[in-house]
Design a protein around this motif. Structure first.
Motif, PDB file in Angstrom:
ATOM      1  N   THR A 164      32.626 -13.041  12.170  1.00 52.24           N
ATOM      2  CA  THR A 164      31.738 -12.613  11.092  1.00 52.24           C
ATOM      3  C   THR A 164      32.488 -12.562   9.780  1.00 52.24           C
ATOM      4  N   THR A 165      31.805 -12.930   8.709  1.00 50.94           N
ATOM      5  CA  THR A 165      32.455 -13.011   7.398  1.00 50.94           C
ATOM      6  C   THR A 165      32.554 -11.663   6.716  1.00 50.94           C
ATOM      7  N   GLN A 166      31.800 -10.685   7.186  1.00 47.88           N
ATOM      8  CA  GLN A 166      31.922  -9.328   6.659  1.00 47.88           C
ATOM      9  C   GLN A 166      31.911  -8.372   7.833  1.00 47.88           C
ATOM     10  N   THR A 167      32.752  -7.384   7.807  1.00 50.60           N
ATOM     11  CA  THR A 167      32.826  -6.434   8.911  1.00 50.60           C
ATOM     12  C   THR A 167      32.944  -5.025   8.364  1.00 50.60           C
ATOM     13  N   GLY A 168      32.780  -4.066   9.271  1.00 51.75           N
ATOM     14  CA  GLY A 168      32.952  -2.678   8.869  1.00 51.75           C
ATOM     15  C   GLY A 168      31.635  -1.952   8.742  1.00 51.75           C
ATOM     16  N   ASP A 169      31.701  -0.628   8.946  1.00 54.18           N
ATOM     17  CA  ASP A 169      30.481   0.181   8.914  1.00 54.18           C
ATOM     18  C   ASP A 169      29.807   0.150   7.552  1.00 54.18           C
ATOM     19  N   GLY A 170      30.580  -0.022   6.504  1.00 53.13           N
ATOM     20  CA  GLY A 170      30.000  -0.016   5.171  1.00 53.13           C
ATOM     21  C   GLY A 170      29.446  -1.356   4.745  1.00 53.13           C
ATOM     22  N   SER A 171      29.638  -2.368   5.562  1.00 52.71           N
ATOM     23  CA  SER A 171      29.209  -3.714   5.197  1.00 52.71           C
ATOM     24  C   SER A 171      27.712  -3.863   5.364  1.00 52.71           C
ATOM     25  N   ASP A 172      27.125  -4.765   4.542  1.00 50.63           N
ATOM     26  CA  ASP A 172      25.710  -5.046   4.721  1.00 50.63           C
ATOM     27  C   ASP A 172      25.484  -5.984   5.897  1.00 50.63           C
ATOM     28  N   ARG A 173      26.548  -6.301   6.626  1.00 50.49           N
ATOM     29  CA  ARG A 173      26.420  -7.063   7.869  1.00 50.49           C
ATOM     30  C   ARG A 173      26.775  -6.177   9.064  1.00 50.49           C
ATOM     31  N   ALA A 174      26.599  -4.883   8.908  1.00 53.26           N
ATOM     32  CA  ALA A 174      26.897  -3.970   9.998  1.00 53.26           C
ATOM     33  C   ALA A 174      26.068  -4.335  11.226  1.00 53.26           C
ATOM     34  N   GLN A 175      26.545  -3.876  12.397  1.00 53.04           N
ATOM     35  CA  GLN A 175      25.989  -4.342  13.664  1.00 53.04           C
ATOM     36  C   GLN A 175      24.474  -4.167  13.766  1.00 53.04           C
ATOM     37  N   ASP A 176      23.987  -3.001  13.415  1.00 49.81           N
ATOM     38  CA  ASP A 176      22.556  -2.768  13.583  1.00 49.81           C
ATOM     39  C   ASP A 176      21.737  -3.687  12.693  1.00 49.81           C
ATOM     40  N   ARG A 177      22.237  -3.982  11.482  1.00 47.28           N
ATOM     41  CA  ARG A 177      21.487  -4.856  10.587  1.00 47.28           C
ATOM     42  C   ARG A 177      21.486  -6.290  11.100  1.00 47.28           C
ATOM     43  N   ARG A 178      22.643  -6.715  11.628  1.00 48.05           N
ATOM     44  CA  ARG A 178      22.711  -8.077  12.136  1.00 48.05           C
ATOM     45  C   ARG A 178      21.793  -8.247  13.341  1.00 48.05           C
ATOM     46  N   LEU A 179      21.769  -7.254  14.187  1.00 46.24           N
ATOM     47  CA  LEU A 179      20.880  -7.308  15.347  1.00 46.24           C
ATOM     48  C   LEU A 179      19.423  -7.351  14.918  1.00 46.24           C
ATOM     49  N   ALA A 180      19.043  -6.491  13.944  1.00 46.36           N
ATOM     50  CA  ALA A 180      17.658  -6.436  13.480  1.00 46.36           C
ATOM     51  C   ALA A 180      17.247  -7.750  12.835  1.00 46.36           C
ATOM     52  N   SER A 181      18.142  -8.348  12.053  1.00 40.82           N
ATOM     53  CA  SER A 181      17.817  -9.610  11.391  1.00 40.82           C
ATOM     54  C   SER A 181      17.520 -10.694  12.404  1.00 40.82           C
ATOM     55  N   ALA A 182      18.352 -10.800  13.435  1.00 43.89           N
ATOM     56  CA  ALA A 182      18.118 -11.812  14.464  1.00 43.89           C
ATOM     57  C   ALA A 182      16.827 -11.531  15.218  1.00 43.89           C
ATOM     58  N   ARG A 183      16.570 -10.244  15.479  1.00 44.77           N
ATOM     59  CA  ARG A 183      15.364  -9.895  16.234  1.00 44.77           C
ATOM     60  C   ARG A 183      14.098 -10.238  15.454  1.00 44.77           C
ATOM     61  N   HIS A 184      14.082  -9.965  14.159  1.00 45.29           N
ATOM     62  CA  HIS A 184      12.911 -10.301  13.360  1.00 45.29           C
ATOM     63  C   HIS A 184      12.720 -11.809  13.272  1.00 45.29           C
ATOM     64  N   ALA A 185      13.837 -12.547  13.106  1.00 37.48           N
ATOM     65  CA  ALA A 185      13.744 -14.007  13.049  1.00 37.48           C
ATOM     66  C   ALA A 185      13.192 -14.561  14.356  1.00 37.48           C
ATOM     67  N   LYS A 186      13.610 -13.978  15.449  1.00 36.98           N
ATOM     68  CA  LYS A 186      13.153 -14.421  16.767  1.00 36.98           C
ATOM     69  C   LYS A 186      11.647 -14.231  16.910  1.00 36.98           C
ATOM     70  N   TRP A 187      11.163 -13.078  16.460  1.00 39.03           N
ATOM     71  CA  TRP A 187       9.730 -12.781  16.558  1.00 39.03           C
ATOM     72  C   TRP A 187       8.927 -13.700  15.641  1.00 39.03           C
ATOM     73  N   LEU A 188       9.397 -13.896  14.422  1.00 36.20           N
ATOM     74  CA  LEU A 188       8.699 -14.767  13.482  1.00 36.20           C
ATOM     75  C   LEU A 188       8.654 -16.207  13.980  1.00 36.20           C
ATOM     76  N   SER A 189       9.749 -16.658  14.577  1.00 33.81           N
ATOM     77  CA  SER A 189       9.781 -18.020  15.105  1.00 33.81           C
ATOM     78  C   SER A 189       8.853 -18.181  16.292  1.00 33.81           C
ATOM     79  N   MET A 190       8.595 -17.108  17.005  1.00 35.44           N
ATOM     80  CA  MET A 190       7.610 -17.155  18.078  1.00 35.44           C
ATOM     81  C   MET A 190       6.197 -17.252  17.521  1.00 35.44           C
ATOM     82  N   MET A 191       5.923 -16.496  16.468  1.00 30.25           N
ATOM     83  CA  MET A 191       4.560 -16.436  15.934  1.00 30.25           C
ATOM     84  C   MET A 191       4.181 -17.656  15.095  1.00 30.25           C
ATOM     85  N   TYR A 192       5.109 -18.163  14.296  1.00 28.34           N
ATOM     86  CA  TYR A 192       4.796 -19.167  13.279  1.00 28.34           C
ATOM     87  C   TYR A 192       4.106 -20.415  13.836  1.00 28.34           C
ATOM     88  N   PRO A 193       4.653 -21.114  14.838  1.00 29.80           N
ATOM     89  CA  PRO A 193       3.979 -22.334  15.301  1.00 29.80           C
ATOM     90  C   PRO A 193       2.623 -22.056  15.907  1.00 29.80           C
TER      91      PRO A 193
END
Length: 672
Positions: A164-193
């Motif tokens: 990962t290009t950014q790490t650490g609890d203070g980063s905007d790529r913190a674990q929970d955010r990265r997980l949420a971003s992938a999860r939302h993308a996954k759901w949107l990719s399911m719905m879109y087609p």
């Protein structure tokens, strides 16, 4: 539509050559018809297309505003692919197969929607879906292309070969955010087609409703703006379904229904207005009539009893203020009426003339802003009993409206309905217990389906996240109440459930349909005898033909052994219908001819014959049967004949059939 071969044989046009708008070939064909200069040899020149569109075309590499996510382009591409599977008919698990117009399909809804695209494009009146809410659990709709968190980060530029290009609890790529971003993308990719294909199925007057909760509401709204156009957004309806007193901050007991029109401008041009019958109005009118009769014409006594009943009914939820405001009974008739109508000109400057009090014959007090009506219209309303006067001329008159003439109302965007009622309804159907955790209330769906279809009694309703089958229950309930002929198509994945009674959710969907249908017919309403409580059951499967990969011209039976073992001519017929864009409930007649079944669809618009070992003699027999049947069922439109290409013993047999039916006037031939 035949092709001569060098050996003298002929080749009928394959069924698979058919295409439709929404599939890649269909989209290119449409572009070619609109902008022939931009399409050459089946390829689109985007630079030419931009030139032709002028300033309205986005330049290459631009970043327009709107919802974006990793995987969006691939999700869009999935909607354009032609279907590669088929639907297998299951009369054994159906109800009233021969007569019903309803359909339940088990299988992945993206592939099913692509299969339905040719036969149902621009034919659906209402689509209602209650998709899986994004709770963070694995999706059963994976479409074989969902990314891991690591893959998501790499495509998004958040990860390289070193991590990962950014790490650490203070980063905007913190674990929970990265997980949420992938999860939302996954759901949107399911719905879109799925939404893109669904959009094509709607009529221009069609309406789309999606139920959703807080987790994906904002993203779904933006996604639907992209698919339907923000200009076609109608409402964000809030369904308050209960209160959670253990909530730390606010009881978030609301779900939402996002409502879009396929073409709001078209609805507006047709002067479409959505109205519904006021809640409790029938009971209110009956009660008013009883009170008036019991009062013996005593207006004061009747009004006191009527106002008392209105208060109790409103407090208990039987009626709303739209009925309760009609709190007076007219003298002499007992009709519930409202006497608070404002008949003054808005903003001032209205007509100024004298209106005489009917008792004192003196001019009544005039409103400062003037009257709402011109003098002739005011006289007409007074004569028709539509103007209320005070006891003397000192009171400004008001307008009168009658409850029995104002029985329709516009719906509000917020309503309350306890969700426990849906579970209670399921419990009545399934004595053994509720086999589905979160059923939707079919009464709520009935209300909104009727509203957005403007009461169309012939509406076709589609639900491709069918769940327990609440939509089917709602449609049948509507028909039972008003004698409508609405049809429904339900699609449900064969998702496993933990139940002693059922293996999959699709099993629950079918069983609820059976039980709800029986319950509705047992109520013995005036429409119960004509109510369609049946359904045709289909299951998604691979094509009946082994070599078909969906990427090239489909020679559906290029070899004798490419028919999947265990498949029947009935299965082949359904695949032909799907490929040629024929509705699945189209009437089918059968006759035995030359050792196999000859099918007649649409009362003579298409004939299909899939016989094997067809000799020259048998081909002549088939041709004769086709001509005789066509004479019995003459049609003005073109007639298509579909045959099994490898069913002939030799080219001579095929040539004889072709020559005979061509001589008889048939012009369109297809092969499978």
């Amino acid at each position: 539509m035949t092709t001569s071969q060098s050996d003298g044989s002929i080749e009928f046009t394959p069924v698979g050559e058919a295409t439709t708008l929404g599939e890649i070939d269909g989209n290119i064909a449409l572009l070619a018809s609109l902008f022939p200069d931009a399409v050459a040899d089946g390829k689109v020149d985007l630079d030419v297309l931009r030139d032709l569109l002028g300033d309205d075309a986005e330049p290459a590499g631009s970043e327009p505003s709107g919802l974006r996510w990793v995987g969006m382009s691939e999700a869009r591409r999935l909607s354009t692919l032609p279907a590669t599977g088929t639907l297998l008919p299951r009369p054994d698990e159906s109800v009233d197969w021969d007569s019903t117009k309803n359909i339940i399909i088990e299988g992945d809804n993206l592939e099913v929607l692509r299969l339905l695209r040719r036969g149902y494009t621009s034919k659906v009146d209402v689509i209602y879906i209650d998709p899986p809410y994004n709770t963070g659990h694995d999706f059963v709709y994976d479409d074989r292309r969902m990314s891991t968190v690591q893959e998501h980060e790499a495509v998004a530029g958040h990860r390289d070969e070193m991590g990962t290009t950014q790490t650490g609890d203070g980063s905007d790529r913190a674990q929970d955010r990265r997980l949420a971003s992938a999860r939302h993308a996954k759901w949107l990719s399911m719905m879109y087609p799925r939404l893109l294909v669904a959009h094509a199925l709607l009529k221009e007057t069609g309406v789309f409703i999606a139920a959703i909760d807080d987790n994906e509401h904002a993203r779904l709204k933006l996604l639907l703006d992209r698919v339907f156009g923000a200009e076609n957004f109608i409402s964000n309806v809030v369904w308050q379904g209960g209160r959670k007193n253990d909530s730390r901050y606010i009881s978030n007991g609301a779900d939402y229904m996002l409502i879009y029109a396929k073409n709001e401008g078209h609805l507006s041009a047709l002067e479409t207005r959505w109205r519904e019958r006021k809640s409790g109005i029938d009971e209110s009118l009956e009660t008013a009539a009883e009170i008036w009769e019991q009062s013996g014409g005593d207006t004061a006594h009747a009004n006191a009893a009527w106002k008392s009943w209105l208060k109790k009914a409103k407090d208990s939820g039987v009626i709303t203020d739209s009925v309760a405001r009609y709190d007076q009974l007219q003298a002499d008739t007992g009709r519930p009426m409202n006497t608070y109508g404002n008949i003054t000109w808005p903003g001032g400057g209205g007509p100024d003339y004298d209106v005489l009090h009917p008792e004192t014959q003196l001019p009544v007090k005039k409103p400062n802003r003037g009257w709402l009506f011109q003098e002739p219209e005011m006289r007409r309303r007074i004569a028709d009993g539509l103007i209320w006067f005070g006891k003397d001329e000192g009171t400004i008159p008001r307008g009168i409206s009658y409850l029995d003439e104002m029985d329709q109302q516009v719906a509000t965007s917020v309503f309350e309905q306890d969700r426990k009622a849906a579970s209670t309804a399921m419990r009545k159907l399934f004595d053994e217990g509720i086999p589905f955790d979160t059923p939707k209330d079919h009464r709520v769906l009935s209300r909104w389906l009727s509203l957005v279809s403007a009461g169309n009694p012939d509406a076709l309703v589609l639900d491709f996240f069918a769940g327990s089958g609440s939509t089917a229950h709602a449609v049948m309930s509507l028909n039972a109440s008003d004698g409508g002929r609405r049809r429904h198509i339900l699609v449900q994945l064969d998702e496993p459930v933990e139940s002693d009674q059922f293996d999959t959710i699709a099993d629950i969907t079918r069983e609820r349909h059976r039980r709800a249908g029986k319950a509705l017919t047992s109520e013995s309403t005036s429409h119960s005898e004509t109510l369609d409580i049946g359904f045709r059951s289909y299951r998604l499967a691979d094509s009946n033909l082994r070599p078909w990969d969906g990427t090239s011209e489909i020679d559906l039976l290029g070899a004798v052994d490419n028919l999947v073992d265990g498949r029947s001519t009935d299965d082949l017929l359904v695949e032909v219908m799907l490929r040629l864009g024929i509705e699945l409930t189209t009437p089918v007649e059968e006759r035995e001819v030359a050792g196999a079944t000859l099918y007649c669809l649409g009362r003579g618009t298409l004939y299909a014959y899939f016989g094997e070992d067809v000799t020259t003699a048998r081909s002549i027999e088939v041709a004769r049967a086709l001509v005789e049947w066509r004479e019995e069922n003459p049609v003005d439109s073109d007639v298509t004949i579909v045959v099994r290409d490898t069913g002939f013993t030799n080219s001579s047999a095929k040539l004889n059939l072709e020559a005979a039916i061509k001589q008889a006037g048939f012009t369109t031939f297809r092969s499978i």
